[in-house]
Every structure is written in C-alpha cells, then in structure tokens.
Design a protein around this motif. Sequence first.
Motif, PDB file in Angstrom:
ATOM      1  N   LEU A 164      11.366   0.941 -13.727  1.00 31.97           N
ATOM      2  CA  LEU A 164      10.151   0.930 -12.712  1.00 31.97           C
ATOM      3  C   LEU A 164       9.019   1.528 -13.191  1.00 31.97           C
ATOM      4  O   LEU A 164       8.051   1.695 -12.258  1.00 31.97           O
ATOM      5  CB  LEU A 164      10.802   2.049 -11.956  1.00 31.97           C
ATOM      6  CG  LEU A 164      12.045   1.882 -10.878  1.00 31.97           C
ATOM      7  CD1 LEU A 164      12.300   2.988 -10.006  1.00 31.97           C
ATOM      8  CD2 LEU A 164      11.605   0.741  -9.973  1.00 31.97           C
ATOM      9  N   ASP A 165       8.719   1.506 -14.347  1.00 31.22           N
ATOM     10  CA  ASP A 165       7.538   2.132 -14.987  1.00 31.22           C
ATOM     11  C   ASP A 165       6.115   1.420 -14.458  1.00 31.22           C
ATOM     12  O   ASP A 165       5.184   2.054 -14.025  1.00 31.22           O
ATOM     13  CB  ASP A 165       7.371   2.188 -16.503  1.00 31.22           C
ATOM     14  CG  ASP A 165       6.241   2.787 -16.991  1.00 31.22           C
ATOM     15  OD1 ASP A 165       6.073   3.932 -16.885  1.00 31.22           O
ATOM     16  OD2 ASP A 165       5.423   2.096 -17.810  1.00 31.22           O
ATOM     17  N   PRO A 166       6.069  -0.014 -14.453  1.00 36.32           N
ATOM     18  CA  PRO A 166       4.835  -0.539 -13.909  1.00 36.32           C
ATOM     19  C   PRO A 166       4.405  -0.203 -12.359  1.00 36.32           C
ATOM     20  O   PRO A 166       3.493  -0.053 -11.836  1.00 36.32           O
ATOM     21  CB  PRO A 166       5.101  -1.959 -13.920  1.00 36.32           C
ATOM     22  CG  PRO A 166       6.173  -2.107 -14.908  1.00 36.32           C
ATOM     23  CD  PRO A 166       7.116  -0.865 -14.636  1.00 36.32           C
ATOM     24  N   LEU A 167       5.334   0.443 -11.505  1.00 35.37           N
ATOM     25  CA  LEU A 167       5.284   0.637 -10.055  1.00 35.37           C
ATOM     26  C   LEU A 167       5.084   2.356  -9.999  1.00 35.37           C
ATOM     27  O   LEU A 167       4.775   2.632  -9.007  1.00 35.37           O
ATOM     28  CB  LEU A 167       6.525   0.336  -9.414  1.00 35.37           C
ATOM     29  CG  LEU A 167       6.980  -1.196  -9.425  1.00 35.37           C
ATOM     30  CD1 LEU A 167       8.243  -1.376  -8.516  1.00 35.37           C
ATOM     31  CD2 LEU A 167       5.964  -1.880  -8.616  1.00 35.37           C
ATOM     32  N   ARG A 168       5.382   2.925 -11.037  1.00 35.18           N
ATOM     33  CA  ARG A 168       5.468   4.206 -10.813  1.00 35.18           C
ATOM     34  C   ARG A 168       3.746   4.887 -10.599  1.00 35.18           C
ATOM     35  O   ARG A 168       3.604   5.834 -10.156  1.00 35.18           O
ATOM     36  CB  ARG A 168       5.955   4.965 -11.976  1.00 35.18           C
ATOM     37  CG  ARG A 168       7.511   5.126 -12.112  1.00 35.18           C
ATOM     38  CD  ARG A 168       8.017   6.025 -12.964  1.00 35.18           C
ATOM     39  NE  ARG A 168       9.434   5.744 -13.143  1.00 35.18           N
ATOM     40  CZ  ARG A 168      10.519   6.438 -12.243  1.00 35.18           C
ATOM     41  NH1 ARG A 168      10.023   7.025 -11.251  1.00 35.18           N
ATOM     42  NH2 ARG A 168      11.684   5.741 -12.557  1.00 35.18           N
ATOM     43  N   ASP A 169       2.903   4.014 -11.354  1.00 38.75           N
ATOM     44  CA  ASP A 169       1.651   4.320 -10.912  1.00 38.75           C
ATOM     45  C   ASP A 169       1.035   4.292  -9.469  1.00 38.75           C
ATOM     46  O   ASP A 169       0.031   4.733  -9.183  1.00 38.75           O
ATOM     47  CB  ASP A 169       0.473   3.212 -11.920  1.00 38.75           C
ATOM     48  CG  ASP A 169       0.595   3.424 -13.153  1.00 38.75           C
ATOM     49  OD1 ASP A 169       0.917   4.554 -13.712  1.00 38.75           O
ATOM     50  OD2 ASP A 169       0.433   2.428 -14.075  1.00 38.75           O
ATOM     51  N   PHE A 170       1.735   3.601  -8.720  1.00 37.40           N
ATOM     52  CA  PHE A 170       1.629   3.563  -7.413  1.00 37.40           C
ATOM     53  C   PHE A 170       2.531   4.565  -6.649  1.00 37.40           C
ATOM     54  O   PHE A 170       2.471   4.431  -5.304  1.00 37.40           O
ATOM     55  CB  PHE A 170       1.874   2.055  -6.867  1.00 37.40           C
ATOM     56  CG  PHE A 170       1.117   0.840  -7.448  1.00 37.40           C
ATOM     57  CD1 PHE A 170      -0.219   0.664  -7.028  1.00 37.40           C
ATOM     58  CD2 PHE A 170       1.596   0.123  -8.626  1.00 37.40           C
ATOM     59  CE1 PHE A 170      -0.854  -0.402  -7.791  1.00 37.40           C
ATOM     60  CE2 PHE A 170       1.070  -0.722  -9.150  1.00 37.40           C
ATOM     61  CZ  PHE A 170      -0.294  -0.920  -8.755  1.00 37.40           C
ATOM     62  N   TYR A 198      -2.867   5.857   3.054  1.00 34.29           N
ATOM     63  CA  TYR A 198      -2.973   7.372   2.606  1.00 34.29           C
ATOM     64  C   TYR A 198      -2.877   7.408   1.034  1.00 34.29           C
ATOM     65  O   TYR A 198      -3.672   8.228   0.598  1.00 34.29           O
ATOM     66  CB  TYR A 198      -1.499   7.845   2.961  1.00 34.29           C
ATOM     67  CG  TYR A 198      -1.329   9.180   2.821  1.00 34.29           C
ATOM     68  CD1 TYR A 198      -1.842  10.402   2.876  1.00 34.29           C
ATOM     69  CD2 TYR A 198       0.042   9.616   2.310  1.00 34.29           C
ATOM     70  CE1 TYR A 198      -1.457  11.492   2.772  1.00 34.29           C
ATOM     71  CE2 TYR A 198       0.257  10.706   1.362  1.00 34.29           C
ATOM     72  CZ  TYR A 198      -0.557  11.812   2.015  1.00 34.29           C
ATOM     73  OH  TYR A 198      -0.082  13.193   1.295  1.00 34.29           O
ATOM     74  N   TYR A 199      -2.429   6.602   0.397  1.00 33.88           N
ATOM     75  CA  TYR A 199      -2.329   6.578  -1.187  1.00 33.88           C
ATOM     76  C   TYR A 199      -3.755   6.477  -1.633  1.00 33.88           C
ATOM     77  O   TYR A 199      -4.140   7.043  -2.462  1.00 33.88           O
ATOM     78  CB  TYR A 199      -1.286   5.796  -1.759  1.00 33.88           C
ATOM     79  CG  TYR A 199       0.301   6.187  -1.483  1.00 33.88           C
ATOM     80  CD1 TYR A 199       0.631   7.289  -1.673  1.00 33.88           C
ATOM     81  CD2 TYR A 199       1.160   5.000  -1.238  1.00 33.88           C
ATOM     82  CE1 TYR A 199       2.133   7.797  -1.844  1.00 33.88           C
ATOM     83  CE2 TYR A 199       2.473   5.502  -1.018  1.00 33.88           C
ATOM     84  CZ  TYR A 199       2.637   6.756  -1.210  1.00 33.88           C
ATOM     85  OH  TYR A 199       4.072   6.943  -1.056  1.00 33.88           O
ATOM     86  N   ASN A 200      -4.292   5.480  -1.116  1.00 33.47           N
ATOM     87  CA  ASN A 200      -5.562   4.915  -1.554  1.00 33.47           C
ATOM     88  C   ASN A 200      -6.869   5.395  -1.343  1.00 33.47           C
ATOM     89  O   ASN A 200      -7.614   5.743  -2.047  1.00 33.47           O
ATOM     90  CB  ASN A 200      -5.545   3.399  -1.475  1.00 33.47           C
ATOM     91  CG  ASN A 200      -4.552   2.425  -2.045  1.00 33.47           C
ATOM     92  OD1 ASN A 200      -4.822   2.207  -3.406  1.00 33.47           O
ATOM     93  ND2 ASN A 200      -3.647   2.156  -1.618  1.00 33.47           N
ATOM     94  N   PHE A 201      -6.645   6.183  -0.075  1.00 33.86           N
ATOM     95  CA  PHE A 201      -7.898   6.782   0.546  1.00 33.86           C
ATOM     96  C   PHE A 201      -8.045   8.368   0.788  1.00 33.86           C
ATOM     97  O   PHE A 201      -8.909   8.725   1.015  1.00 33.86           O
ATOM     98  CB  PHE A 201      -8.504   5.947   1.578  1.00 33.86           C
ATOM     99  CG  PHE A 201      -8.756   4.509   1.313  1.00 33.86           C
ATOM    100  CD1 PHE A 201      -9.697   3.953   0.533  1.00 33.86           C
ATOM    101  CD2 PHE A 201      -7.846   3.672   1.844  1.00 33.86           C
ATOM    102  CE1 PHE A 201      -9.810   2.632   0.315  1.00 33.86           C
ATOM    103  CE2 PHE A 201      -7.964   2.314   1.667  1.00 33.86           C
ATOM    104  CZ  PHE A 201      -8.802   1.654   0.716  1.00 33.86           C
ATOM    105  N   ILE A 202      -6.934   8.633   1.080  1.00 28.91           N
ATOM    106  CA  ILE A 202      -6.597   9.923   1.612  1.00 28.91           C
ATOM    107  C   ILE A 202      -6.154  10.997   0.379  1.00 28.91           C
ATOM    108  O   ILE A 202      -6.961  11.947   0.016  1.00 28.91           O
ATOM    109  CB  ILE A 202      -5.873  10.059   2.781  1.00 28.91           C
ATOM    110  CG1 ILE A 202      -6.700   9.046   3.629  1.00 28.91           C
ATOM    111  CG2 ILE A 202      -5.590  11.539   3.278  1.00 28.91           C
ATOM    112  CD1 ILE A 202      -5.642   8.982   5.117  1.00 28.91           C
ATOM    113  N   ALA A 203      -5.209  11.114  -0.062  1.00 30.21           N
ATOM    114  CA  ALA A 203      -4.642  12.092  -0.905  1.00 30.21           C
ATOM    115  C   ALA A 203      -3.413  11.850  -1.692  1.00 30.21           C
ATOM    116  O   ALA A 203      -2.223  11.775  -1.365  1.00 30.21           O
ATOM    117  CB  ALA A 203      -4.098  13.228  -0.035  1.00 30.21           C
ATOM    118  N   LEU A 204      -3.652  11.055  -2.953  1.00 23.11           N
ATOM    119  CA  LEU A 204      -2.732  10.766  -3.881  1.00 23.11           C
ATOM    120  C   LEU A 204      -1.805  11.553  -4.394  1.00 23.11           C
ATOM    121  O   LEU A 204      -0.680  11.727  -4.786  1.00 23.11           O
ATOM    122  CB  LEU A 204      -3.366   9.821  -5.009  1.00 23.11           C
ATOM    123  CG  LEU A 204      -3.769   8.582  -4.958  1.00 23.11           C
ATOM    124  CD1 LEU A 204      -4.574   8.173  -6.085  1.00 23.11           C
ATOM    125  CD2 LEU A 204      -2.522   7.845  -4.837  1.00 23.11           C
TER     126      LEU A 204
END
Length: 360
Positions: free
Chosen positions: A47-53, A245-251
């Motif tokens: 899942l490593d490539p997806l964990r950045d997201f 939410y992830y991209n613009f508010i609060a990662l």
Amino acid sequence: MNSRQVKLKPKTYNSSPSQINPVVLLTVIFLFIVLLLHHGNYTYDFLDPLRDFEINKPLQKFSVGGFLFLSGFKLVKSKLSVPASDFWVNRFSRVYLPYLFAVIIFSFVVYPIGNNSNFPSIPNFLIHILCLQALLPNFFQPNYTTIWFVSILFCCYAFFLSTRRLLVRIFDFCLVLSLTIISIYWLRLLVLRWGIAIFRGDFEIYLLFFALGMLYAQTEYFFKKTKIKVLLLIATVSVLNSILYYNFIALSWNILPWEIITIIGTSIPLYLVGFKIAPRLSCNHKILTLMNLVAYSSFCTFLFHRPIWTMLRWIWYQKSLPQAAFIVILGIPLILFISYWLQTLYDRIRSRLSNFRQVI
C-alpha cells in the motif's frame, strides 16, 4: 448432557444454504482490510504508493469502525433485554478472557518490536489488563498496537447498557449520543490544560460507529426501503468531500467535526449497501462455509494476527519477494487457521465449564 458428548460447531449466520448473510460479508471485508493495512509492518508494504494520500486513515476507520457498527447492531438484536449482570458475565467470558491472553502475548512478542526492544512497564501492562488504554492513551508508555480496540469496545458496552432503553425514542437516543460525544470532546480539552491526555483522539468517532449500529438495528425496517443508488450517491459525495478535506483543509486531521462528517458519511452508506445487496447474492456452498469460518474466528484473528506475523518475521526477517510471499501468501491462511483453532478450543472450554456449573 455429558460434556464429552458435546460437539461444538462454529456459529452459522445463514438461513439459506446459498445466501450470503450481510454480517458475515461485512465482517470478512473488514477483517481483510485490517490485514491489508498491517502487512506492511512485516514485509514489503504493497500500500506504500497510496499511503502518501493518507489512504490508510479512512480505511482504518472504515474497517475498525465497521466492527463496532456490527457489534452495536448485533447487541440490539440479541442483548436488548438481557440483565446487566448477565450481559457483563457474557462479555467477560466471550471477549475479555481471549483479550487477556492477547495482552500477555503482545507484551512479550509484539510490544518490544515497536518500542526499541523495551518491554512494557508494569503500570502500562496493568492499564491494558484493565482495558483503560482508550481512556488513558499512552499514559505510562505507548499503547499496544491494534488491541486498543477492545478498550473502546468495553466503553461501547457501557454506552449500550446506559442507552438501550432509549432506542424506542429515537430523538432521546440521538440527543444523549450527541451530548455524550460533545462532553467527551470538551472534557479532553479541559483536562489537557493540566497536561493530562484522556480519551483517544478518535474515541468519539468509534463510539458514534457503535451507536449508529444500535440505531440501524432499531430502524432497519426504514432503511430497507432506501434504494442502493441513493446510498452510493451519499457515499460518493462524502468521498469527494474527503478529497477536498485532504487537499485544501487539514491533512493533519485536526478538525474533528469534519473528520466525523466525511468518515461517517462515507462508511455508513457503504455498510447499508452491504446489508442490502448481501441477501440478494448467492455463491458456492464451500465459499459460504469458508466465509462463515472466517467470520466465526474474526475476533481471534484481530487479536493474534500481529503476534503470528511477528513470529513469522523472526523466521524470515530480510525483506524480499519470497519473504513477502512467506508473510502474506502463507501467513494469512496460517493466521486464519490458528485463529479458528484458538476460537474453537476456547469455545469448547467455555462449553465444558458451563456444563460443569450446571451439574454442580
């Protein structure tokens, strides 16, 4: 009946030999998501490539929250009128004793791996024995991984006993639930002023999952009229909100109300889709049997998959593709087999003790 004549069989959930029960289907899905999320601690993380997201966070809430949702649902269906004393005795024998064994195993096998080879201190061990780690997270040392779930589960049991009579008055139930969640949130902030951390940061979310499972069990007749397309639309909109939410508010996931809205808004509709489509599906009898066995041993799988994987990693530590096959392709069936064996052994012991008490 003589205890030697008892032939214990795994609990089966299906009324039709070819029909998939939604509780079994969702349990299996949640369990394999947990295994998928945890395998990366022992071999290559696929899942490593997806964990950045941050994909692991919603998947964790979806799966662990799903177990709590199903727990609330099943308790309303089976324990709504059970006396509180009988309820706690049942939960102690069914849930706490296997958990106690898991705490001991974790203390010597799993905990040192993630904590610089240090064993848990006596106070930390006692916190976990008493199931207080969800209320006093990382109080003496870091919490044990994964099995903190049981601490939250016992808190949910207390909530169930306190609110089950209110389910006939939906508004009152929702009001008490809302006040409980708000109180936990503000109490955490208040006590934090003195440098004391109480309640896991996601405690409210998991309590809400459990409570919504209770609520769904009480109002299931209403949701049976809801179309699958409507539920999928709600889930899709919530997923889009999550992306924003992830991209613009609060990662960093510091905005709890928005996290609740997006996670609950995505997960619950998908659970309800599972409840609606599962009875319409049918499959091979052998597959159904396998699904029932996996669901039957799911609690032991949840408790013991990390110790089993840790010991497998002791055998083959160096990461490689053959080692990944050893950990995943061989390891997961081995985990399921051992968990099934442990569950049947424990249930057999419980059955014999119950028969012994009746004889006395």
